[in-house]
Write a protein that holds these residues in place. Sequence first.
Motif, mmCIF file in Angstrom:
data_model
loop_
_atom_site.group_PDB
_atom_site.id
_atom_site.type_symbol
_atom_site.label_atom_id
_atom_site.label_comp_id
_atom_site.label_asym_id
_atom_site.label_seq_id
_atom_site.Cartn_x
_atom_site.Cartn_y
_atom_site.Cartn_z
ATOM 1 N N ALA A 107 0.826 -1.209 0.000
ATOM 2 C CA ALA A 107 0.000 0.000 0.000
ATOM 3 C C ALA A 107 0.859 1.257 0.000
ATOM 4 O O ALA A 107 0.564 2.232 -0.706
ATOM 5 C CB ALA A 107 -0.926 -0.009 1.214
ATOM 6 N N MET A 110 2.426 1.856 -3.392
ATOM 7 C CA MET A 110 1.454 2.349 -4.367
ATOM 8 C C MET A 110 0.964 3.747 -4.029
ATOM 9 O O MET A 110 0.111 4.296 -4.734
ATOM 10 C CB MET A 110 0.283 1.370 -4.475
ATOM 11 C CG MET A 110 0.699 -0.016 -4.962
ATOM 12 S SD MET A 110 -0.668 -1.181 -5.180
ATOM 13 C CE MET A 110 -1.412 -0.545 -6.684
ATOM 14 N N TRP A 112 -0.726 4.912 -1.286
ATOM 15 C CA TRP A 112 -2.093 4.983 -0.756
ATOM 16 C C TRP A 112 -2.183 5.600 0.636
ATOM 17 O O TRP A 112 -3.270 5.858 1.119
ATOM 18 C CB TRP A 112 -2.728 3.586 -0.729
ATOM 19 C CG TRP A 112 -3.030 3.061 -2.102
ATOM 20 C CD1 TRP A 112 -2.922 3.734 -3.275
ATOM 21 C CD2 TRP A 112 -3.494 1.751 -2.434
ATOM 22 N NE1 TRP A 112 -3.280 2.935 -4.334
ATOM 23 C CE2 TRP A 112 -3.639 1.711 -3.837
ATOM 24 C CE3 TRP A 112 -3.790 0.612 -1.700
ATOM 25 C CZ2 TRP A 112 -4.075 0.571 -4.519
ATOM 26 C CZ3 TRP A 112 -4.224 -0.516 -2.363
ATOM 27 C CH2 TRP A 112 -4.369 -0.535 -3.759
ATOM 28 N N GLY A 113 -1.093 5.777 1.312
ATOM 29 C CA GLY A 113 -1.134 6.407 2.620
ATOM 30 C C GLY A 113 -1.181 5.408 3.763
ATOM 31 O O GLY A 113 -1.417 4.215 3.572
ATOM 32 N N ALA A 116 -4.629 3.294 4.511
ATOM 33 C CA ALA A 116 -4.781 2.199 3.556
ATOM 34 C C ALA A 116 -3.765 1.092 3.822
ATOM 35 O O ALA A 116 -4.047 -0.094 3.615
ATOM 36 C CB ALA A 116 -4.632 2.721 2.128
ATOM 37 N N ALA A 343 -13.098 -0.301 4.137
ATOM 38 C CA ALA A 343 -12.301 0.747 3.505
ATOM 39 C C ALA A 343 -13.001 1.326 2.281
ATOM 40 O O ALA A 343 -12.976 2.538 2.047
ATOM 41 C CB ALA A 343 -10.933 0.190 3.120
ATOM 42 N N ILE A 348 -11.537 5.583 1.059
ATOM 43 C CA ILE A 348 -10.164 6.064 1.227
ATOM 44 C C ILE A 348 -9.302 5.834 -0.013
ATOM 45 O O ILE A 348 -8.365 6.567 -0.266
ATOM 46 C CB ILE A 348 -9.496 5.402 2.453
ATOM 47 C CG1 ILE A 348 -9.401 3.881 2.272
ATOM 48 C CG2 ILE A 348 -10.223 5.743 3.722
ATOM 49 C CD1 ILE A 348 -8.479 3.231 3.267
ATOM 50 N N GLU A 349 -9.590 4.782 -0.792
ATOM 51 C CA GLU A 349 -8.791 4.496 -1.981
ATOM 52 C C GLU A 349 -9.606 3.656 -2.956
ATOM 53 O O GLU A 349 -9.958 2.511 -2.660
ATOM 54 C CB GLU A 349 -7.509 3.752 -1.601
ATOM 55 C CG GLU A 349 -6.665 3.324 -2.775
ATOM 56 C CD GLU A 349 -6.283 4.489 -3.678
ATOM 57 O OE1 GLU A 349 -6.480 4.373 -4.903
ATOM 58 O OE2 GLU A 349 -5.793 5.507 -3.152
ATOM 59 N N PRO A 350 -9.952 4.201 -4.143
ATOM 60 C CA PRO A 350 -10.822 3.470 -5.079
ATOM 61 C C PRO A 350 -10.265 2.123 -5.526
ATOM 62 O O PRO A 350 -11.032 1.191 -5.782
ATOM 63 C CB PRO A 350 -10.949 4.442 -6.261
ATOM 64 C CG PRO A 350 -10.608 5.785 -5.705
ATOM 65 C CD PRO A 350 -9.608 5.536 -4.620
ATOM 66 N N SER A 351 -8.946 2.008 -5.653
ATOM 67 C CA SER A 351 -8.358 0.768 -6.171
ATOM 68 C C SER A 351 -8.183 -0.305 -5.104
ATOM 69 O O SER A 351 -7.847 -1.449 -5.431
ATOM 70 C CB SER A 351 -6.990 1.062 -6.804
ATOM 71 O OG SER A 351 -7.120 1.953 -7.885
ATOM 72 N N LEU A 352 -8.398 0.054 -3.843
ATOM 73 C CA LEU A 352 -8.176 -0.908 -2.774
ATOM 74 C C LEU A 352 -9.165 -2.070 -2.836
ATOM 75 O O LEU A 352 -8.792 -3.232 -2.652
ATOM 76 C CB LEU A 352 -8.271 -0.200 -1.412
ATOM 77 C CG LEU A 352 -8.061 -1.082 -0.179
ATOM 78 C CD1 LEU A 352 -6.696 -1.756 -0.213
ATOM 79 C CD2 LEU A 352 -8.210 -0.255 1.093
#
Length: 424
Positions: A107, A110, A112-113, A116, A343, A348-352
């Motif tokens: 994460a 990538m 994501w922070g 994430a 999540a 928080i992250e569309p791809s997660l």
Amino acid sequence: MHSAVFLIEFGAIILGLGLLGRFAARFQFSPIPLYLLAGLAFGEGGLLPLGTSEEFVAIGAEIGVILLLLMLGLEYTASDLVSNLKTQYPAGLVDMTLNAVPGALMALLMGWGPVAAVVLAGVTWISSSGVIAKVMGDLGRLGNRETPVILSVLVLEDLAMAVYLPIITALLAGAGLAAGSVTLAIALGVAGLVLFVAVRYGRLISRFVSSDDPEKLLLVVLGLTLLVAGVAQQLQVSAAVGAFLVGIALSEEVAEGAHNLLSPLRDLFAAVFFVFFGLHTDPSSIPTVLFPAMVLAVLTAGTKIATGYWAAKRAGVSVKGRWRAGGTLVARGEFSIVIAGLAVSAGIEPSLGPLATAYVLILVILGPLTARFTEPVATRVTRYRQRRAAEAKDAKGSEDAARTVPAPRDGQEQTDDADQFGRR
């Protein structure tokens, strides 16, 4: 008309599951991957999406997970659980370190922070108790020497979820330290209370549940399990943990009778659970995240095998049992999807979400295969290496023997020739 369509759809699902199960049994492998692929075919973005029966399938899937963990708990007593937890807690720490860190690092790589990263760490950490319980039953390994080790790792993970889920919920909601601490305290208190009651008053619970009438025994056990699981989930503790603790609280004749009565229901609803997982996976969202998901899946499959091998070795299990323990722990499933779902809901992250889905789908298909083939493959590789080492040792011995033969002295060859000439 609506009820007729529901009956047709649900009847087709059950019939299809039965045929897939017979096909898998004929070739002696777990039917779980086939159930998942069937769910993909008839879910969101699939060949023929279902409509009216989806809500019922969702409820059946939740009951399936609860029954899987209940039946797993029935295999062991409360004293077995406590002793395993006392001796195997280092394995839980190793499990968390080896399997949560790769998800967190992925994460962060990538971009994501940190939030994430904590989420993806949980996705890669937790094995699927439901899938593993089903696989062990299919392979006939519930009585194996390594099974208590596997169970200890799974229980430690499930109990850790009682701590992790409130933390991740507070992080995703942006809650303050005080609110998060209260939620965590409630979750830990409930988990500890249920465990205490199961260990201390297990015999009383068994007496309350016990009945000579199979119908009454089935109703009481099933009702008690669903009630405890529901209360546990309402209080931010996993329903699976509640069901498992009910299973270990029942002992002796009650546990045996409940096991015989509930086995067919478990198999039915467990199959529905795996189909439901596939139904809620959109195949079109997978290709864009397939490569990182595959990298993460291969890496964490290896770390899970290492975890199981180390834990089983520490418990004194044979080498073959160590490999079986490692291969069995590979599958991820229901907890990983729940964590990813939290999540996704928080945005928080569309791809997660797609990444977690692809990752779990890969390992939930790969998991039954590693459970079946890790030990035979490792045994063959070990024998091959031993044979090569023996051949190399023999070759080295021959070379050493050749070096030790004394060289002929000066004039020795001429003397031998003269002797031969004289004899002629």
